[in-house]
Each structure stands twice: as C-alpha cells, then as structure tokens.
Design an enzyme around this catalytic site. Structure first.
Site, PDB file in Angstrom:
ATOM      1  N   ASP A 166       6.154   5.862   0.067  1.00 41.58           N
ATOM      2  CA  ASP A 166       7.318   6.501   0.728  1.00 41.58           C
ATOM      3  C   ASP A 166       7.570   7.788  -0.264  1.00 41.58           C
ATOM      4  O   ASP A 166       7.646   8.718   0.309  1.00 41.58           O
ATOM      5  CB  ASP A 166       8.465   5.815   0.566  1.00 41.58           C
ATOM      6  CG  ASP A 166       8.789   4.940  -0.601  1.00 41.58           C
ATOM      7  OD1 ASP A 166       7.898   4.681  -1.404  1.00 41.58           O
ATOM      8  OD2 ASP A 166       9.827   4.384  -0.742  1.00 41.58           O
ATOM      9  N   ASP A 177      -2.046  11.671   9.049  1.00 42.40           N
ATOM     10  CA  ASP A 177      -1.590  12.672  10.034  1.00 42.40           C
ATOM     11  C   ASP A 177      -0.712  13.313   9.579  1.00 42.40           C
ATOM     12  O   ASP A 177      -0.790  14.745   9.987  1.00 42.40           O
ATOM     13  CB  ASP A 177      -0.998  11.761  11.263  1.00 42.40           C
ATOM     14  CG  ASP A 177      -1.897  11.370  12.146  1.00 42.40           C
ATOM     15  OD1 ASP A 177      -3.018  11.252  12.060  1.00 42.40           O
ATOM     16  OD2 ASP A 177      -1.474  10.907  13.670  1.00 42.40           O
ATOM     17  N   TYR A 206      -3.262  -4.143  10.915  1.00 41.20           N
ATOM     18  CA  TYR A 206      -3.710  -3.886  12.206  1.00 41.20           C
ATOM     19  C   TYR A 206      -4.468  -5.121  12.589  1.00 41.20           C
ATOM     20  O   TYR A 206      -5.044  -5.204  13.731  1.00 41.20           O
ATOM     21  CB  TYR A 206      -4.253  -2.555  12.287  1.00 41.20           C
ATOM     22  CG  TYR A 206      -3.385  -1.382  12.359  1.00 41.20           C
ATOM     23  CD1 TYR A 206      -2.127  -1.623  12.373  1.00 41.20           C
ATOM     24  CD2 TYR A 206      -3.686  -0.120  11.875  1.00 41.20           C
ATOM     25  CE1 TYR A 206      -1.142  -0.431  12.421  1.00 41.20           C
ATOM     26  CE2 TYR A 206      -3.094   0.925  11.820  1.00 41.20           C
ATOM     27  CZ  TYR A 206      -1.675   0.839  11.897  1.00 41.20           C
ATOM     28  OH  TYR A 206      -0.753   2.028  11.957  1.00 41.20           O
ATOM     29  N   ASP A 217      -2.748   5.830   7.869  1.00 39.06           N
ATOM     30  CA  ASP A 217      -2.780   6.275   9.531  1.00 39.06           C
ATOM     31  C   ASP A 217      -1.438   7.311   9.429  1.00 39.06           C
ATOM     32  O   ASP A 217      -1.754   8.246   9.872  1.00 39.06           O
ATOM     33  CB  ASP A 217      -2.131   4.962  10.040  1.00 39.06           C
ATOM     34  CG  ASP A 217      -2.186   5.304  11.718  1.00 39.06           C
ATOM     35  OD1 ASP A 217      -2.503   6.498  12.172  1.00 39.06           O
ATOM     36  OD2 ASP A 217      -2.074   4.479  12.516  1.00 39.06           O
ATOM     37  N   LYS A 269       2.943  -0.015  -1.689  1.00 41.50           N
ATOM     38  CA  LYS A 269       4.465  -0.223  -1.896  1.00 41.50           C
ATOM     39  C   LYS A 269       4.581  -1.543  -2.683  1.00 41.50           C
ATOM     40  O   LYS A 269       4.881  -2.636  -2.373  1.00 41.50           O
ATOM     41  CB  LYS A 269       5.176  -0.571  -0.541  1.00 41.50           C
ATOM     42  CG  LYS A 269       5.190   0.790   0.314  1.00 41.50           C
ATOM     43  CD  LYS A 269       6.447   1.434  -0.139  1.00 41.50           C
ATOM     44  CE  LYS A 269       7.705   0.955   0.248  1.00 41.50           C
ATOM     45  NZ  LYS A 269       8.981   1.673  -0.188  1.00 41.50           N
TER      46      LYS A 269
END
Ligand code: NAD
Length: 368
Positions: free
Chosen positions: A225, A253, A142, A249, A192
């Site tokens: 993942d 959530d 970001y 993020d 990852k």
C-alpha cells in the site's frame, strides 16, 4: 549457429495491424544488421476459433514450446463475447501462459520525454521515468485453493486463498534480481508482511535468495500500500519492483498509466530457462484488440514494437539493438510523429499505423 526463432501470433482486431509494423522491423534486422530470425506465424484467439473451433490449436501450442520466443498481438472482439467460457479468445492466451509456465511478468513503465505531458502527474515527476514491475503470474490468490462461493448458515461466503510456496517466491525473486543486474541493480520487494503470513514468507524468501545469490544487488522491502503511494509520489526512486500476482496486477497497471497511452505499453512474460539457456518467453503489448479502431489504420504500433525490443533484450541477448529500437521510437516521438491516440489538445494530423512503423524504420536507418 541456428538463427533465433520467433513464433508470431498476431491474433484479432488491431493485432495483425500492429504486428505488420514489427515484421517490417524484423525484416530491417535481416537486411541492415545481418540478424535473420526464423519466423513462423500462426493463429490465436478469435481467428483460431473461427478456423479450428478452439482459441489455440494443439499444434500452435507445440510450436510455442519449441521456439526461442513468442510474439503476440492481441485477442478478442465483440463477435466472440457470447462464446462459451472454455473457447473464448482469451483462453488461448491463458493456455500459452500456463503451459509455458510463464511465472514472471515484466511490465516496464517508461516515460518518453516527448510524452511527459500526457501523464496525469506533473512533468518533473514522470519525465525520464524508467522502472520495471515484475509480477508473479502463475500462483497466489488468483489460483489458490479453496476458492468459490459457498453457503455458511443462511448467507453466502466468497473465498479465495493466497498461497505461495518457497520455490514459487524464489524463482520470481531470481528473475527480478537478474533483471536488476542488467539495469540499475536495485530491487524493491512489495508485500503486506504486516498483515499476511504469505507476505512474511515472501519477505523472508526474497531476502534469503538475495543474501545467498545476489548480494551485489541493493534490496529493499516495502508494504504494497505504501508502494502504491510512493509510485504516485516519486516513482523515479525505483528501478525493479517485485511483487505477487494480486498486488502486481494493480501496481503494474497503475505504474504503466503514469506514462500515458495504452498504445505505448509493452510486456514480457518469462519462464524457466530452456536447454539453450534462453527463458521460455512471450512478448505482447498490454493493450487489447481495440475493436473500435480495428481496420482503420489508427492503431499505435509502438507497444508491439517495444515488446519486440524486450524480446531482443531478454531472449536474444541483443541489449544494444533493443536500445537502438527504443531510441528510434524516442526520436520519432521527439520529431512530433503521432498516431491518433497520442494527439494532444494542440491537435495536428495523426499518422497511420503503417506511417508510424515507417518512421521508426527511418529512425533505425539513421542510427546506423
Ligand atoms: P483495448 O485495450 O482493446 O482498448 C481500450 C481503448 O484503448 C480503446 O479505445 C482502444 O481503441 C484504445 N487502444 C488500445 N490499444 C491501442 C493502440 N495500440 N493504439 C491506439 N489506441 C489503442 O481494451 P478493451 O476495449 O477493453 O477490449 C477490447 C477487446 O480486447 C476485448 O475483447 C478484450 O477482451 C480484449 N483484450 C485482449 C487483451 C490481450 O489480448 N492481451 C488485453 C485486453 C483486452
């Protein structure tokens, strides 16, 4: 010793309504537990823009840097939607996070037994769930450069850059290990590393910090993942999860929603320790200003109350009192007290924001 200090920024919409209930609890600690907080209040978001033409006045920013902890309600509202980006209410919140350098975002996913049927997952998968996701908040994709939309040949290309320094990874890893030591002593780090160099470095640095400084904490690594799948499959296998800004993020959530209503979710954003040893800290509910229900006494104050409980635990070393507040919330829910957002299909009469706060106070009284 000086009283613990708090800056309250209630903000917009339901922010002041839910914060009013937290103020009752702060008052309760003064009269019933002999812990007096020095509370200062100020403006953030749309209300600050209305008064000062900016969503966070410099004086407010300076106060935030001085206090032991900042407690924020919510910012925003449709009346501010057309403002210039630079003065939108959310910019006030972003400025606080950036200038206080709050790099470690703690998002608990805790399922109160009375609300287990609210989850989209089966009761036995979520009942009693109590995990925390630690998300790196100030770096990663970001913020990395280069970023932008460029033209290459005859087409546009959108670019964002995942970038992490060793020290950025190390400090958020430390924050996760410290947290685990106060809980069940288990950290799972997610990245990852199979496809991203930044993931390889992430894994190496988390392992090094662990081996040198926190060998007593059980550390595992998982691809993010797979982490998402495991969170749906059997979330109770985790205690503390630490991950980067982007994966955090999404995963935080998702994990939060395992437990039901938005009106129940607290958060903490922590930075480096100040001179008094306490971390720079901002506590806030995950929800926004909920303009659709603002001013109607319908808002659920529990997310904000639980955010204050996090402040007791992480800023003020009052873990027992934090648990006392959480148990009071648990009792109120077990007794069937519900704001409108927590009403099940069986119906019933919801309580108001203020009645929910009073019920928590009554449960706190009963805990003495
Ligand atoms: P929201 O979280 O405000 O509301 C989403 C839905 O959840 C609404 O139906 C609302 O009524 C309900 N809800 C939220 N909190 C609740 C509570 N405590 N009790 C009962 N119901 C609750 O999100 P939104 O509608 O997307 O955004 C509204 C405004 O809030 C926007 O201006 C947005 O930018 C802002 N926002 C601010 C923050 C923040 O301050 N941290 C976070 C998200 C959104």
């Amino acid at each position: 010793m000086a009283n613990p200090s708090l800056l309250i920024l209630a903000g917009d919409g339901i922010g002041p309504e839910v914060m009013a209930e937290v103020k009752k609890i702060i008052g309760w600690f003064g009269t019933k537990r002999g812990v007096t907080f020095d509370v200062t209040e100020d403006l953030v978001g749309g209300c600050a823009y209305d008064k000062h033409g900016t969503p966070l006045h410099d004086d407010t920013m300076a106060k935030a840097q001085e206090v032991d902890a900042v407690l924020l309600g919510a910012v925003g509202g449709p009346q501010y939607d057309n403002l210039d980006f630079s003065v939108k209410p959310e910019r006030g919140l972003l400025r606080l996070r950036k200038e206080m350098d709050l790099f470690s975002n703690l998002r608990p996913a805790q399922c109160f037994d009375a609300l287990a049927d609210f989850s989209s997952l089966k009761r036995d998968v979520v009942a009693g769930l109590d995990i925390v996701i630690v998300r790196e908040l100030t770096s990663g994709v970001y913020f990395g450069e280069p970023r932008g939309i460029f033209t290459e040949g005859n087409e546009r290309v959108g670019i964002n850059t995942q970038r992490y320094t060793e020290s950025e990874i190390a400090r958020v890893a430390r924050s996760a290990f410290e947290l685990a030591r106060r809980r069940n002593n288990k950290v799972c780090s997610m990245e990852k590393a199979n496809v991203m160099e930044s993931g390889i470095l992430w894994r190496q640095v988390v392992q090094e910090v662990h081996d040198k400084e926190y060998p007593d904490v059980a550390l595992t690594h998982m691809y993010a993942d797979n982490g998402a799948m495991q969170l749906c499959r059997w979330p109770k296998q985790f205690d503390v999860i630490v991950t980067d800004n982007l994966f955090g993020d999404v995963l935080s959530d998702m994990a939060a929603m395992l437990t039901g209503s938005l009106g129940m979710l607290p958060s903490a954003s922590l930075g480096l320790p100040m001179a008094n040893g306490r971390p720079k800290a901002l506590y806030e509910p995950v929800h926004g200003s909920a303009p659709d229900i603002a001013g109607q006494g319908k808002a659920n104050p529990i997310a904000c109350i639980l955010s204050f409980a996090m402040a007791l635990r992480y800023s003020f070393d009052m873990g027992d009192d934090a648990t006392r507040v959480e148990k009071a919330v648990e009792k109120v829910l077990a007794d069937g007290v519900r704001t409108a957002d927590l009403m099940g299909p069986e119906g019933g009469v919801p309580v108001t924001t203020s009645q929910m706060g009073d019920a928590v106070i009554a449960a706190l009284d009963a805990s003495l």
